[in-house]
Each structure stands twice: as C-alpha cells, then as structure tokens.
Scaffold this active site. Sequence first.
Site, PDB file in Angstrom:
ATOM      1  N   ASP A   1      -1.118   2.788   0.208  1.00 56.37           N
ATOM      2  CA  ASP A   1      -2.229   3.745   0.252  1.00 56.37           C
ATOM      3  C   ASP A   1      -2.101   4.779  -0.868  1.00 56.37           C
ATOM      4  O   ASP A   1      -2.978   5.630  -1.040  1.00 56.37           O
ATOM      5  CB  ASP A   1      -2.381   4.390   1.641  1.00 56.37           C
ATOM      6  CG  ASP A   1      -1.183   5.212   2.050  1.00 56.37           C
ATOM      7  OD1 ASP A   1      -0.151   5.201   1.344  1.00 56.37           O
ATOM      8  OD2 ASP A   1      -1.267   5.883   3.104  1.00 56.37           O
ATOM      9  N   SER A   2      -1.018   4.672  -1.672  1.00 57.07           N
ATOM     10  CA  SER A   2      -0.933   5.466  -2.908  1.00 57.07           C
ATOM     11  C   SER A   2      -2.121   5.156  -3.815  1.00 57.07           C
ATOM     12  O   SER A   2      -2.419   5.923  -4.730  1.00 57.07           O
ATOM     13  CB  SER A   2       0.378   5.175  -3.650  1.00 57.07           C
ATOM     14  OG  SER A   2       0.552   3.782  -3.818  1.00 57.07           O
TER      15      SER A   2
ATOM     16  N   ASP B   1      -0.650  -1.090   3.551  1.00 58.61           N
ATOM     17  CA  ASP B   1      -0.437   0.120   4.353  1.00 58.61           C
ATOM     18  C   ASP B   1      -1.553   0.334   5.357  1.00 58.61           C
ATOM     19  O   ASP B   1      -2.742   0.182   5.023  1.00 58.61           O
ATOM     20  CB  ASP B   1      -0.447   1.346   3.422  1.00 58.61           C
ATOM     21  CG  ASP B   1       0.934   1.765   2.985  1.00 58.61           C
ATOM     22  OD1 ASP B   1       1.902   1.537   3.729  1.00 58.61           O
ATOM     23  OD2 ASP B   1       1.043   2.338   1.882  1.00 58.61           O
TER      24      ASP B   1
ATOM     25  N   LYS C   1       2.544  -1.946   6.894  1.00 58.81           N
ATOM     26  CA  LYS C   1       3.485  -0.829   6.858  1.00 58.81           C
ATOM     27  C   LYS C   1       2.797   0.403   7.422  1.00 58.81           C
ATOM     28  O   LYS C   1       1.588   0.580   7.225  1.00 58.81           O
ATOM     29  CB  LYS C   1       3.955  -0.577   5.408  1.00 58.81           C
ATOM     30  CG  LYS C   1       4.859   0.635   5.260  1.00 58.81           C
ATOM     31  CD  LYS C   1       5.515   0.694   3.887  1.00 58.81           C
ATOM     32  CE  LYS C   1       4.717   1.389   2.820  1.00 58.81           C
ATOM     33  NZ  LYS C   1       4.298   2.773   3.098  1.00 58.81           N
TER      34      LYS C   1
ATOM     35  N   GLU D   1       3.714   4.785   8.426  1.00 58.32           N
ATOM     36  CA  GLU D   1       4.674   5.879   8.252  1.00 58.32           C
ATOM     37  C   GLU D   1       5.079   6.462   9.603  1.00 58.32           C
ATOM     38  O   GLU D   1       4.227   6.760  10.442  1.00 58.32           O
ATOM     39  CB  GLU D   1       4.039   6.980   7.396  1.00 58.32           C
ATOM     40  CG  GLU D   1       3.746   6.521   5.979  1.00 58.32           C
ATOM     41  CD  GLU D   1       3.136   7.614   5.105  1.00 58.32           C
ATOM     42  OE1 GLU D   1       3.095   8.794   5.544  1.00 58.32           O
ATOM     43  OE2 GLU D   1       2.689   7.289   4.000  1.00 58.32           O
TER      44      GLU D   1
ATOM     45  N   GLU E   1      11.876   7.046   1.810  1.00 64.54           N
ATOM     46  CA  GLU E   1      11.294   7.827   0.708  1.00 64.54           C
ATOM     47  C   GLU E   1      11.925   9.215   0.646  1.00 64.54           C
ATOM     48  O   GLU E   1      11.928   9.957   1.640  1.00 64.54           O
ATOM     49  CB  GLU E   1       9.764   7.946   0.889  1.00 64.54           C
ATOM     50  CG  GLU E   1       9.135   8.771  -0.233  1.00 64.54           C
ATOM     51  CD  GLU E   1       7.659   8.521  -0.467  1.00 64.54           C
ATOM     52  OE1 GLU E   1       7.076   7.662   0.242  1.00 64.54           O
ATOM     53  OE2 GLU E   1       7.093   9.191  -1.351  1.00 64.54           O
TER      54      GLU E   1
END
Length: 254
Positions: free
Chosen positions: A47-48, A86, A114, A116, A184
Amino acid sequence: MNSPKITPADIRAMKARREKIAALTAYDFPTAKLLDECGVPLLLVGDSLGMVVLGYPNTTHVTMAEMEHHTRAATRAKPHALIGADLPFHAYDTPEQALANAQRLVAAGAEYVKAEGGREILPQVRAIIAAGIPFVGHIGMLPQHILEEGGKYRIKGRDDAGHAKLLDDAAALAEAGAFAVVLELVTPAVAKEITERFPFATIGIGSGPDCDGKILVTPDLIGTYPWFTPKFVKQELNAAEQIRDAVGRWKSAL
Ligand code: KIV
C-alpha cells in the site's frame, strides 16, 4: 525462464537454509515482470503505492479498489515469484471484513495477503489463514498508524515495553501461522532475536542485517520517487536523474 513457481513453503525453506530472501514492491505489470526476471522470489503490491504511485501523503488514503486495480496489473506478469498484496487501512477492522477483503485481493491475483499489526489483529489473521489464504504479518513501525505516531516513522523495540510488545506480537503471528513477517524499523538486536526465535521468515526494512530477508519499496531503490528516500535505503540507481537527462536530450533535439 523455467524456474518453478515460488510458494510460501519455499520462503520458509529459504529461512531454514539461511538463504537470504530478497523482497521488493511492484505495483504494475512491467515492474513485476522485470523484478521476476531478476530472480526476486517475493513480491508485494504494497500500500506504499499510495505515496510512490498515487501521490497521497501517506498510506491511510489507499482504498481496496486501488489495491485491487494494482494487484490485477502486477499479477498479470504471472511471476515465478510469490506475489501478494496489502490489505489497506480499515480494510480489516473485523475478522469478517478482513476475510472478505482478503478474498477480493486473491480474486485480483494475490497469492498471499499482508496486514499490519500483531496480537490486536489475531482474530482477523486467524480468519484469513483458516480460509486457506497465506498470510504475511507486519510489525514494528506501522505506516497505517502514522497519524497516531504524530506523523513520525519511529524505531521500535528500543525500551523494555517496546521489546516485550514486539515479542508478543511475533508470538501471536507465529501461533496463527503467518509464513513470513515484515519487521519495519525494529532495532537490529530485537529483529535478530525474533528471527532466531520464531519459525516464520523475517523480512526486514530498516531493521538491521540479521533478518531472514529484506524488503524495499522499489522506487526508493531505483530512484523513481526522488522527493523522499528513507535514511536506511542505499539507492542503487538514480532513475529520476536519468529520466530528466533523457527528456532534456530529446527536447533539445526537437
Ligand atoms: O507497503 C509496503 O510497501 C510495505 C513494505 C514496505 C513492507 O508494507
């Protein structure tokens, strides 16, 4: 290329063999195809893309529709690499929502998803894995929580409480069955400890040399997003400079 399709089991096997796992982000067809041709075994439609492709200030603006669109584009490359996507911000607030959105990403071509967080998203992770969808965790600095962090990307695991939380989150993800976990901005010592203690493959970003593998946002590595590069990144190519030069030469020759 005749290399076989990479699976989550292969990523775990690379950890077992102590073979470093290279991982990079890809948000479109040509990038996924090129990185696959380079033999990168693990790709992520991160999602970057919100920042480095869509021009948002951070990842909290990214929608499911945008993730599906880019996942479809990147997975059309049909890479040998394992390629996943993501779950964006607020796409996994409940186990039901997490599973429904993970299934949407799988329908768009993702081979793993993925998300978070650690123990706080354990029911969501369990629901995804119970449905047979391979899962990658992401702990440490969580970009989707950047607003709670006051806009700062801070290193995690420096104090006792931070260290204990990271170990607890890692234990929750290991128990749920994540095959890999992104660490991270975790202190190198804690990243090493997690790598040694847990069966999942650790994929570090700004977390020192001892993770099982490393991931970077590809535009940071090749310089296609020159307006911000994280301190820990060693840029291998200044593509922005090369593009400026090429366009300049073309313009002057008109
Ligand atoms: O969104 C992303 O690209 C990521 C990687 C940096 C791990 O989460």
